[in-house]
Enzyme design. Structure first.
Site, mmCIF file in Angstrom:
data_model
loop_
_atom_site.group_PDB
_atom_site.id
_atom_site.type_symbol
_atom_site.label_atom_id
_atom_site.label_comp_id
_atom_site.label_asym_id
_atom_site.label_seq_id
_atom_site.Cartn_x
_atom_site.Cartn_y
_atom_site.Cartn_z
ATOM 1 N N GLU A 273 91.564 29.740 60.628
ATOM 2 C CA GLU A 273 92.143 30.541 61.718
ATOM 3 C C GLU A 273 91.633 29.903 63.000
ATOM 4 O O GLU A 273 90.445 29.977 63.303
ATOM 5 C CB GLU A 273 91.688 31.992 61.558
ATOM 6 C CG GLU A 273 92.594 32.971 62.262
ATOM 7 C CD GLU A 273 92.083 33.345 63.615
ATOM 8 O OE1 GLU A 273 92.559 32.737 64.602
ATOM 9 O OE2 GLU A 273 91.217 34.226 63.694
ATOM 10 N N GLU A 404 93.686 24.990 75.294
ATOM 11 C CA GLU A 404 93.094 26.321 75.186
ATOM 12 C C GLU A 404 91.851 26.393 76.070
ATOM 13 O O GLU A 404 90.919 25.611 75.905
ATOM 14 C CB GLU A 404 92.716 26.596 73.729
ATOM 15 C CG GLU A 404 92.175 27.993 73.531
ATOM 16 C CD GLU A 404 91.827 28.304 72.085
ATOM 17 O OE1 GLU A 404 91.233 27.436 71.418
ATOM 18 O OE2 GLU A 404 92.142 29.414 71.635
HETATM 19 P P1 NAP Z 1 83.524 26.096 67.048
HETATM 20 O O1 NAP Z 1 82.668 24.937 67.422
HETATM 21 O O2 NAP Z 1 84.793 25.835 66.355
HETATM 22 O O3 NAP Z 1 82.599 27.077 66.183
HETATM 23 C C1 NAP Z 1 83.057 28.033 65.232
HETATM 24 C C2 NAP Z 1 82.097 28.037 64.055
HETATM 25 O O4 NAP Z 1 82.069 26.763 63.419
HETATM 26 C C3 NAP Z 1 80.639 28.319 64.444
HETATM 27 O O5 NAP Z 1 80.011 29.047 63.421
HETATM 28 C C4 NAP Z 1 80.084 26.914 64.528
HETATM 29 O O6 NAP Z 1 78.690 26.833 64.435
HETATM 30 C C5 NAP Z 1 80.745 26.255 63.350
HETATM 31 N N1 NAP Z 1 80.771 24.803 63.412
HETATM 32 C C6 NAP Z 1 80.706 23.985 64.500
HETATM 33 N N2 NAP Z 1 80.754 22.691 64.133
HETATM 34 C C7 NAP Z 1 80.844 22.671 62.782
HETATM 35 C C8 NAP Z 1 80.938 21.638 61.800
HETATM 36 N N3 NAP Z 1 80.934 20.354 62.144
HETATM 37 N N4 NAP Z 1 81.026 21.988 60.506
HETATM 38 C C9 NAP Z 1 81.046 23.270 60.133
HETATM 39 N N5 NAP Z 1 80.943 24.306 61.010
HETATM 40 C C10 NAP Z 1 80.857 24.011 62.319
HETATM 41 O O7 NAP Z 1 83.807 26.952 68.306
HETATM 42 P P2 NAP Z 1 82.864 27.082 69.588
HETATM 43 O O8 NAP Z 1 82.146 25.825 69.924
HETATM 44 O O9 NAP Z 1 82.021 28.253 69.381
HETATM 45 O O10 NAP Z 1 83.955 27.313 70.689
HETATM 46 C C11 NAP Z 1 84.692 26.217 71.197
HETATM 47 C C12 NAP Z 1 86.161 26.513 71.182
HETATM 48 O O11 NAP Z 1 86.578 27.018 69.907
HETATM 49 C C13 NAP Z 1 86.595 27.616 72.109
HETATM 50 O O12 NAP Z 1 86.706 27.213 73.414
HETATM 51 C C14 NAP Z 1 87.910 27.988 71.493
HETATM 52 O O13 NAP Z 1 88.898 27.058 71.815
HETATM 53 C C15 NAP Z 1 87.650 27.900 70.036
HETATM 54 N N6 NAP Z 1 87.316 29.184 69.402
HETATM 55 C C16 NAP Z 1 88.292 29.807 68.687
HETATM 56 C C17 NAP Z 1 88.013 31.021 68.083
HETATM 57 C C18 NAP Z 1 89.040 31.748 67.286
HETATM 58 O O14 NAP Z 1 88.873 32.922 67.037
HETATM 59 N N7 NAP Z 1 90.083 31.103 66.818
HETATM 60 C C19 NAP Z 1 86.771 31.601 68.221
HETATM 61 C C20 NAP Z 1 85.775 30.930 68.931
HETATM 62 C C21 NAP Z 1 86.080 29.710 69.504
HETATM 63 P P3 NAP Z 1 77.877 26.839 65.837
HETATM 64 O O15 NAP Z 1 77.968 28.213 66.316
HETATM 65 O O16 NAP Z 1 76.510 26.440 65.518
HETATM 66 O O17 NAP Z 1 78.570 25.828 66.690
#
Ligand code: NAP
Ligand code: MG
Length: 501
Positions: A273, A404
């Protein structure tokens, strides 16, 4: 003399919880990380450290997967408990959350920054109802009898069974930390899977408190393991683990692609998602008394940190100025304050990283020729506050329109012909959600049918229900959360065919 408005007192259980070093939940025990390391989680309203949490890594993920595997193969969860008993446990968990709802609302507001009054009326109640909805499904997962088409049906008895997919890894984001845990855990538990959950590094606290209630409810050891840690280490180890049968991920499209690559090693099942850049379309016959606040809330709810945020506003030319003026006025009047302030309508963004990201987009928008009609910059210099922002004079090629932002920033553009709008609305790599506002139901449904998005809201926005599937077309993801659709991700279908001769 009028007394100053003060924040509500923190629940003593919450103060105690954040003051205690939080551990990992593995096999029913609270344990330190194998490395002994911890990481801080910050209060986004101040930038100060809020709590310290054990930092799970590869070795801890491995321990957690082993526990989940044992619970799945040989534990009481799969060997002794009936679907009705599973349902009762999930329902009991919902009751326990309800008993502690104020604690959860406060933890969520502290860790994520969102207004306390919003976590009270949205995050926590939706979490409770989500668990109750999926408790109901535990007793209703069934296969079919299949009349064979090529053989004489009296010669074979054929049927399908729906079995739990096995050990599931779940990786969740920081925007709705508790609710995202519920969206993931509810269907997996109903289906009879066992789980390793990795919360986001920014917001692990409510999932950890949930872990305590999972223990209190009486789930067998190892059924739910919770391993906070960093994405690049703990998350990546979970996605790549050879003994995980399925990975469910919510977060950015960029990381979603990494998850997919990591999952290829053992071809584990994947559901994703991901991000969005959702169009919100207002026709000139719309009820503007509903559409204007609707468009504002579509983008500003949860500070724009929603994957389905209505971030591209398209307005039919005749009413464009009126709509923009209305949305800008709402933006200017939103009270941006710390989440615990009783007047708070919008809190800080979740982290310094997000603050810099969003401010970077604000600068890029202006550089590319957009005009700011509300907000447009950071608020204050303490905490991660950004003013709700409305940009006009944008075109469909600008970064602020294409990418986004995940913050309280909406771009508004006029359109002349409703026929032109479908192509423009669909001109994105994403396809998560969309909105259409019109009094003409024929027009609204016709446009809804043309939009390449997993959810289309007509004359409303951000309406969620555990029974309503949610997920993305195109690069917004694979599969659906909620509804009966999500259960397909957590079950395998087995065909059994028996000769009767
Ligand atoms: P993200 O990096 O995609 O993080 C989401 C989850 O994935 C977190 O638990 C994160 O851990 C984990 N993660 C990060 N890198 C990973 C990897 N290489 N392998 C496995 N898991 C990994 O999102 P974010 O950095 O928090 O936010 C950045 C952008 O993501 C936002 O600006 C937005 O565009 C998008 N976002 C989308 C949603 C949604 O509901 N669709 C929600 C949040 C963010 P960590 O927390 O340690 O990084
Ligand atoms: Mg935090």
């Amino acid at each position: 003399m009028a007394t100053a408005v003060t924040a509500p007192p923190m629940d003593p259980k919450v103060s105690e919880f954040v003051a205690t070093k939080q551990k990992l939940l593995i096999n029913g025990k609270w344990v330190d990380a194998a490395s002994g390391k911890t990481f801080p989680t910050y209060n986004p309203a101040t930038g100060e450290v809020l709590a310290n949490v054990a930092e799970g890594d590869r070795e801890d993920i491995d321990r957690a997967v082993k526990a989940a595997r044992a619970a799945f193969e040989t534990g009481p969860w799969s060997q002794k408990l009936s679907p009705a008993q599973r349902a009762k446990l999930i329902w009991k968990l919902a009751d326990l959350i309800e008993q502690h709802q104020e604690e959860f609302a406060q933890l969520e507001s502290l860790d994520n920054g969102k207004p306390l009054k919003i976590s009270r009326i949205a995050d926590v109640p939706l979490t409770i109802e989500n668990f109750r909805y999926f408790a109901g499904w535990a007793t209703k997962i069934e296969g079919n009898t299949i009349p064979l088409t090529l053989a004489n049906s009296s010669k074979f008895l054929a049927y399908t069974l729906r079995e739990p997919v096995g050990v599931v890894g779940q990786i969740i984001p920081w925007n709705f930390p508790l609710l995202m845990a519920a969206w993931k855990l509810g269907p997996a538990l109903a289906a009879g899977c066992t789980i390793v959950l990795k919360p986001a590094e920014q917001t692990p606290l409510s999932a950890l408190r949930l872990g305590e209630l999972i223990q209190e409810a009486g789930f067998p050891d190892g059924v739910v393991n919770i391993v906070p840690g960093y994405g690049e280490t703990a998350g990546a180890a979970l996605a790549a683990h050879p003994d995980v049968d399925k990975i469910a991920f919510t977060g950015s499209t960029e990381v979603g692609k990494l998850i997919l690559q990591a999952a290829a090693g053992n071809l584990k099942k994947v559901s994703l998602e991901l991000g969005g850049k959702s169009p919100n379309i207002i026709l000139d016959d719309a009820d503007l008394n509903a559409a204007v606040p609707g468009a504002a809330s579509a983008i500003f709810f949860n500070h724009g940190q929603c994957c389905c945020a209505g971030s591209r506003l398209f307005v039919e030319e005749k009413v464009f100025d009126k709509v923009v003026e209305g949305v800008a006025q709402i933006a200017e009047n939103i009270k941006v304050k710390p989440g615990f302030d009783p007047d708070c309508e919008m809190g800080p963004l979740v982290s310094e990283e997000q603050l810099n990201r969003v401010c970077g987009y604000l600068e890029s928008g202006v550089r590319e020729g957009a005009k700011t009609v509300a907000g447009g910059k950071r608020l204050g210099d303490r905490g991660y506050f950004v003013k709700p922002t409305v940009l006009v004079n944008t075109n469909d090629k600008m970064k602020v329109v294409k990418e986004e932002i995940f913050g309280p920033v909406v771009t508004a553009t006029p359109f002349r012909d409703p026929k032109e709008i479908e192509a423009r609305a669909n001109d994105t790599i994403y396809g998560l959600a969309a909105g259409v506002w019109s009094r003409d139901i024929k027009k609204a449904h016709t446009i809804a049918a043309k939009l390449r998005a997993g959810t289309v809201w007509i004359n409303c926005y951000n309406v969620f229900d555990p029974a309503l599937p949610f997920g993305g077309y195109k690069q917004s993801g694979w599969g659906r959360e909620m509804g009966h659709e999500v259960l397909e991700h957590y079950t395998e279908v087995k065909s059994v065919c028996a000769s009767l001769t």
